[in-house]
Write a protein that holds these residues in place. Structure first.
Motif, PDB file in Angstrom:
ATOM      1  N   ASP A  10      -0.158  -0.021  14.890  1.00  0.00           N
ATOM      2  CA  ASP A  10      -0.194   0.144  13.436  1.00  0.00           C
ATOM      3  C   ASP A  10       0.900   1.135  13.033  1.00  0.00           C
ATOM      4  O   ASP A  10       1.846   1.346  13.777  1.00  0.00           O
ATOM      5  CB  ASP A  10      -1.588   0.571  12.951  1.00  0.00           C
ATOM      6  CG  ASP A  10      -2.058   1.906  13.504  1.00  0.00           C
ATOM      7  OD1 ASP A  10      -1.246   2.670  14.064  1.00  0.00           O
ATOM      8  OD2 ASP A  10      -3.260   2.206  13.361  1.00  0.00           O
ATOM      9  N   ARG A  65      -4.341  -0.658   7.560  1.00  0.00           N
ATOM     10  CA  ARG A  65      -3.286  -1.415   6.889  1.00  0.00           C
ATOM     11  C   ARG A  65      -2.185  -1.769   7.901  1.00  0.00           C
ATOM     12  O   ARG A  65      -1.725  -0.901   8.646  1.00  0.00           O
ATOM     13  CB  ARG A  65      -2.720  -0.559   5.759  1.00  0.00           C
ATOM     14  CG  ARG A  65      -1.728  -1.254   4.921  1.00  0.00           C
ATOM     15  CD  ARG A  65      -1.347  -0.365   3.763  1.00  0.00           C
ATOM     16  NE  ARG A  65      -0.257  -0.996   3.046  1.00  0.00           N
ATOM     17  CZ  ARG A  65       0.696  -0.361   2.433  1.00  0.00           C
ATOM     18  NH1 ARG A  65       0.690   0.947   2.417  1.00  0.00           N
ATOM     19  NH2 ARG A  65       1.639  -1.009   1.811  1.00  0.00           N
ATOM     20  N   HIS A  66      -1.779  -3.006   7.949  1.00  0.00           N
ATOM     21  CA  HIS A  66      -0.711  -3.517   8.821  1.00  0.00           C
ATOM     22  C   HIS A  66      -1.041  -3.408  10.306  1.00  0.00           C
ATOM     23  O   HIS A  66      -0.144  -3.413  11.137  1.00  0.00           O
ATOM     24  CB  HIS A  66       0.625  -2.812   8.546  1.00  0.00           C
ATOM     25  CG  HIS A  66       1.076  -2.907   7.128  1.00  0.00           C
ATOM     26  ND1 HIS A  66       1.353  -4.101   6.514  1.00  0.00           N
ATOM     27  CD2 HIS A  66       1.294  -1.947   6.201  1.00  0.00           C
ATOM     28  CE1 HIS A  66       1.720  -3.876   5.270  1.00  0.00           C
ATOM     29  NE2 HIS A  66       1.690  -2.579   5.045  1.00  0.00           N
TER      30      HIS A  66
END
Length: 95
Positions: A10, A65-66
């Motif tokens: 991440d 996130r991501h």
């Protein structure tokens, strides 16, 4: 029991780009900074033992996130002898 291994990439873990930026974005990093970048490129890893009930186990995953995550699940056979006391390994005598 089940053994669960989770590998995570991440914005923080497994991200050499973030580490490069934090080390000043060097054009030609020296040996130490290269070592840091290689280490930062390794995914973050977590290891857990999970119980099995009625031939099922529950995986509770929350992704950031991501995030990209790989979960490996392996059946586990307990091999620890009944007489083994983990506290003795650390010098703590059972009371």
């Amino acid at each position: 029991m089940i053994f669960r291994r989770r590998s995570v990439v991440d914005e923080e873990q497994g991200n050499a780009r973030t580490a490069r930026q934090r080390t000043g974005s060097p054009h030609s990093p020296g040996r130490h900074r290269l070592d840091v970048l290689h280490e930062a490129a390794e995914p973050g890893r977590q290891h857990l033992r999970l119980p099995v009930e009625d031939d099922r186990t529950e995986l509770d995953l929350t992704l950031t996130r991501h995030e990209i995550t790989l979960v490996e699940v392996t059946p586990l056979t307990e091999e620890t002898p009944e007489w083994w006391d983990e506290r003795r390994l650390l010098g703590k005598v059972p009371g």
